[in-house]
Design a protein around this motif. Structure first.
Motif, short mmCIF file in Angstrom:
data_model
loop_
_atom_site.label_atom_id
_atom_site.label_comp_id
_atom_site.label_asym_id
_atom_site.label_seq_id
_atom_site.Cartn_x
_atom_site.Cartn_y
_atom_site.Cartn_z
N ARG A 1 0.83 -1.22 0.00
CA ARG A 1 0.00 0.00 0.00
C ARG A 1 0.86 1.25 0.00
N ILE A 2 1.88 1.25 0.85
CA ILE A 2 2.74 2.43 0.92
C ILE A 2 3.42 2.66 -0.44
N GLN A 3 3.85 1.57 -1.06
CA GLN A 3 4.55 1.70 -2.34
C GLN A 3 3.63 2.24 -3.43
N LEU A 4 2.39 1.76 -3.41
CA LEU A 4 1.46 2.13 -4.49
C LEU A 4 0.70 3.43 -4.22
N ASN A 5 0.52 3.74 -2.96
CA ASN A 5 -0.39 4.86 -2.61
C ASN A 5 0.29 5.95 -1.80
N TYR A 6 1.59 6.00 -1.90
CA TYR A 6 2.34 6.97 -1.10
C TYR A 6 1.84 8.39 -1.31
N HIS A 7 1.50 8.70 -2.54
CA HIS A 7 1.08 10.07 -2.87
C HIS A 7 -0.22 10.48 -2.20
N THR A 8 -0.96 9.52 -1.72
CA THR A 8 -2.24 9.86 -1.08
C THR A 8 -2.19 9.78 0.45
N LEU A 9 -1.02 9.52 0.98
CA LEU A 9 -0.91 9.52 2.45
C LEU A 9 -1.23 10.91 2.99
N THR A 10 -1.77 10.96 4.18
CA THR A 10 -2.03 12.24 4.83
C THR A 10 -0.70 12.92 5.19
N PRO A 11 -0.71 14.25 5.38
CA PRO A 11 0.56 14.98 5.50
C PRO A 11 1.50 14.48 6.59
N ILE A 12 0.99 14.27 7.79
CA ILE A 12 1.88 13.85 8.88
C ILE A 12 2.38 12.43 8.64
N ALA A 13 1.52 11.60 8.09
CA ALA A 13 1.94 10.22 7.78
C ALA A 13 3.06 10.23 6.73
N LYS A 14 2.90 11.10 5.75
CA LYS A 14 3.93 11.17 4.69
C LYS A 14 5.26 11.70 5.27
N GLN A 15 5.16 12.72 6.10
CA GLN A 15 6.39 13.24 6.75
C GLN A 15 7.06 12.13 7.57
N THR A 16 6.25 11.37 8.26
CA THR A 16 6.80 10.29 9.09
C THR A 16 7.46 9.24 8.22
N ALA A 17 6.83 8.92 7.10
CA ALA A 17 7.39 7.92 6.19
C ALA A 17 8.76 8.37 5.70
N GLU A 18 8.86 9.64 5.36
CA GLU A 18 10.14 10.17 4.90
C GLU A 18 11.17 10.14 6.03
N ALA A 19 10.72 10.50 7.21
CA ALA A 19 11.64 10.59 8.35
C ALA A 19 12.20 9.23 8.76
N ILE A 20 11.40 8.18 8.62
CA ILE A 20 11.89 6.88 9.10
C ILE A 20 12.38 5.99 7.97
N GLY A 21 12.30 6.48 6.74
CA GLY A 21 12.92 5.75 5.65
C GLY A 21 12.10 4.65 5.03
N ILE A 22 10.83 4.90 4.80
CA ILE A 22 9.99 3.89 4.16
C ILE A 22 9.35 4.44 2.88
N ALA A 23 9.80 5.59 2.47
CA ALA A 23 9.27 6.15 1.22
C ALA A 23 9.67 5.25 0.05
N PRO A 24 8.84 5.18 -1.00
CA PRO A 24 9.17 4.33 -2.14
C PRO A 24 10.46 4.80 -2.81
N PRO A 25 11.21 3.93 -3.46
CA PRO A 25 10.92 2.50 -3.56
C PRO A 25 11.50 1.71 -2.39
N CYS A 26 10.78 0.72 -1.93
CA CYS A 26 11.27 -0.16 -0.89
C CYS A 26 10.81 -1.58 -1.20
N ARG A 27 11.73 -2.49 -1.34
CA ARG A 27 11.37 -3.87 -1.65
C ARG A 27 11.94 -4.84 -0.61
#
Lengths: 435, 165
Positions: A278-304
């Protein structure tokens, strides 16, 4: 022939904790060749699809919720939506928002449970959540409180947290009181902040180096993070309508498992569903704080790397609190609990995103509203073949290791998927056969 | 000024079959109307952690499979025998696991009592005979008496003579 090629070696790991359900892993090695890898699910089939036949439509949500104590909403919501499509029901927008809120509650309690009690111990060299709690009492306590908020939301909207009873065709049996939901705003504000902190706690983890060329599959919406609606997106093909799911995906019975395994047409390929997909396919639709968190902890796409699914769950927990809080703050209570309808015969499908991934239901009902046919494809059956494929990829790196190390690493890999083999018993035997 | 003693009694299980024994006992206990006692119900052992912080004593009431239907066992946590028993649970956290976790997190009160009633075989819906009603009432009264003694400072500990417990 060398001695290593003729030695027979069998290893039993009698109990694998922190896996939901009852199964076994059988590995047969001939010398340095992997001959067989089977994720065996041997607990008796529960025949839910057969149980549903002949039952009134209104009973379906209550029966399907019994499939899982952790993600009953996924089963209820998917079945109710499929039946509503048959009846031509368009639920009220306010009810739709309450249902999305409800699903957020399930994601919270399921993800938080898996992160803190099932998966995190792997990254801190702990055998159990109890050992983890000794070292990180505040973090585990925080996790339990986050889970409690998810449960509380489910109690309000579903009547109870485990196997809720309030979801109905057309809406809800009973609407919650506005003040009950409004009282949750403070909890969700606390939960949002603390879920971000929980995600950051995981930031420094060391992940095993493992990547695979997965085909990720998940529901996707253009304007919001898909949970209860959407088209089926894939990293390997263009999006398809939920109605076409069975044109692209199918289940097979394999002799070593009482659970069906899903495959993708036309090459019988495996695919990957769940938070990482879901994160890989729908990253662009994450809510703002969730997206910031994803970037901060290193799970932004691509991740396999499937081991990073724990980060994906952490981000989705933040998302669920953020989304839930937004719904709670802009709450408009529905004017009616459910849409009335005249029963009609027909066939319908639905797919939603269970905490563990895509779930698909198809039903056919007769003119009296009795179920004639039911098909339920849970996420774990879709991931099962992918897990076996991962293990085949992992094992060559481990053959030289002792059996305990092989067992440990295989178990860790399986756990990344949060497999819910069933909800009744909980162990997995690992059998490595060296011939 | 007398101290307010907060005691929580949690029935573990569900509304169905022999799994309902814990709930029924706690329901019955609730009808006795004892002061300062909160009667609660949990479907999973992990829910114990939601209700055990900041209280003085905790009582858990559960069912077990055993040859003598209605026999009530009383154990005081911590006890290695409790951990050694074979518990069933959802998602890997059984009653001892939940209690161990709560212990590590400093959430447990000093007094934790586990009550377990034996049930032979499957108790299906509609099979709640008058004998079972009597057993449930007897158990509830026994737990109530025990709690009353605990209030007077006589922490009560006894384990029924039985195999395995």
């Amino acid at each position: 022939m060398s001695e290593s090629e003729t030695t027979t070696r069998a290893i039993q790991v009698p109990i694998l904790t922190r896996v939901e359900g009852e199964g076994a892993l059988h590995v047969r090695l001939r010398g340095n060749e992997i001959e067989q890898v089977q994720l065996k699910i041997y607990e008796p089939p529960r025949f839910f699809e057969a149980l549903l036949r002949g039952k009134p439509m209104d009973d379906v949500a209550d029966i399907t919720s019994r499939i899982c104590g952790i993600c009953p909403i996924a089963y209820q919501m998917t079945s109710v939506q499929a039946l509503e499509s048959i009846q031509g029901i368009a639920i009220d927008p306010e009810v739709a928002r309450l249902r999305r809120l409800m699903y957020c509650g399930e994601w919270i309690e399921s993800h938080v449970l898996h992160i803190h009690l099932l998966h995190a111990p792997d990254f801190f060299d702990c055998d159990s959540a109890i050992e983890l709690a000794k070292r990180f009492p505040n973090e585990v306590k925080r996790g339990l409180k986050l889970k409690q908020i998810g449960n509380r939301l489910l109690e309000i909207l579903g009547g109870r947290a485990i196997h809720p009873v309030n979801l109905a065709i057309g809406g809800y049996y009973r609407l919650p009181r506005h003040e009950e939901l409004a009282a949750l705003v403070a909890d969700f504000e606390w939960g949002l902040q603390n879920s971000v902190d929980a995600a950051k706690w995981l930031k420094g983890l060391t992940f095993p180096e493992f990547e695979a060329p997965y085909e990720f599959v998940a529901l996707s919406c253009p304007d919001r993070y898909a949970i209860e609606t959407g088209e089926i997106a894939s990293s390997g093909h263009t999006s398809i309508a939920v109605e076409d799911y069975e044109k692209f995906f199918y289940e097979v019975h394999v002799p070593h498992s009482t659970a069906l395994q899903a495959r993708k047409k036309p090459h019988d390929s495996t695919y990957f569903v769940g938070p990482l997909a879901r994160i890989q396919l729908n990253y662009h639709t994450l809510t703002p704080i969730a997206k910031q968190t994803a970037e901060a902890i290193g799970i932004a796409p691509p991740c396999r790397n499937p081991h990073k699914s724990i980060l994906a769950r952490a981000v989705e927990t933040v998302f669920a609190f953020e989304e839930g809080l937004a719904i709670l703050k802009s709450l408009t209570m529905p004017s009616r609990s459910r849409v009335p309808y005249e029963v009609r015969a027909g066939e319908g499908v639905s797919a939603t995103e269970a905490p563990r991934g895509l779930i698909f239901h198809r039903y056919r009902v007769d003119g009296q509203g009795k179920v004639e046919f039911a098909k339920i494809v849970p996420p774990t059956s879709q991931n099962q073949a992918q897990i076996e494929a991962d293990l085949r990829q992992l094992l060559p790196q481990l053959i030289a290791c002792d059996d305990a190390k092989i067992a440990l690493d295989c178990e860790r890999l399986i756990r990344t998927y949060d497999p819910c083999i069933s909800c009744s018993t909980h162990f997995l035997n690992l059998h490595i056969e060296r011939v | 000024m007398s101290r307010v003693i907060r005691r929580v009694v949690i029935g573990i299980g569900s509304a169905h079959g022999q799994d309902a024994i814990g709930w029924r006992i706690v329901e019955c206990l609730g009808r006795l109307g004892i002061d300062d006692v909160a009667c609660e119900f949990a479907r999973t052992p992990l829910e114990i952690l939601d209700r055990c912080e900041g209280i003085d004593s905790l009582h858990l009431v559960d069912a077990c499979i055993g040859p003598e239907s209605g026999r009530l066992h009383q154990l005081q946590w911590p006890d290695e025998r409790i951990v050694a028993l074979r518990w069933t649970s959802t998602h890997g956290i059984d009653v001892p696991g939940a209690l161990q976790l709560a212990t590590e997190l400093g959430m447990l009160p000093t007094s934790v009592t586990i009550w377990v009633m034996e049930c032979e075989g499957n108790l299906i819906e509609g099979a709640w005979s008058s004998a079972w009603t009597q057993r449930i009432e007897t158990a509830a009264n026994r737990i109530a008496r025990t709690k009353a003694r605990a209030v007077r400072g006589e922490i009560f500990y006894r384990c029924d003579r039985t195999s395995g417990l």
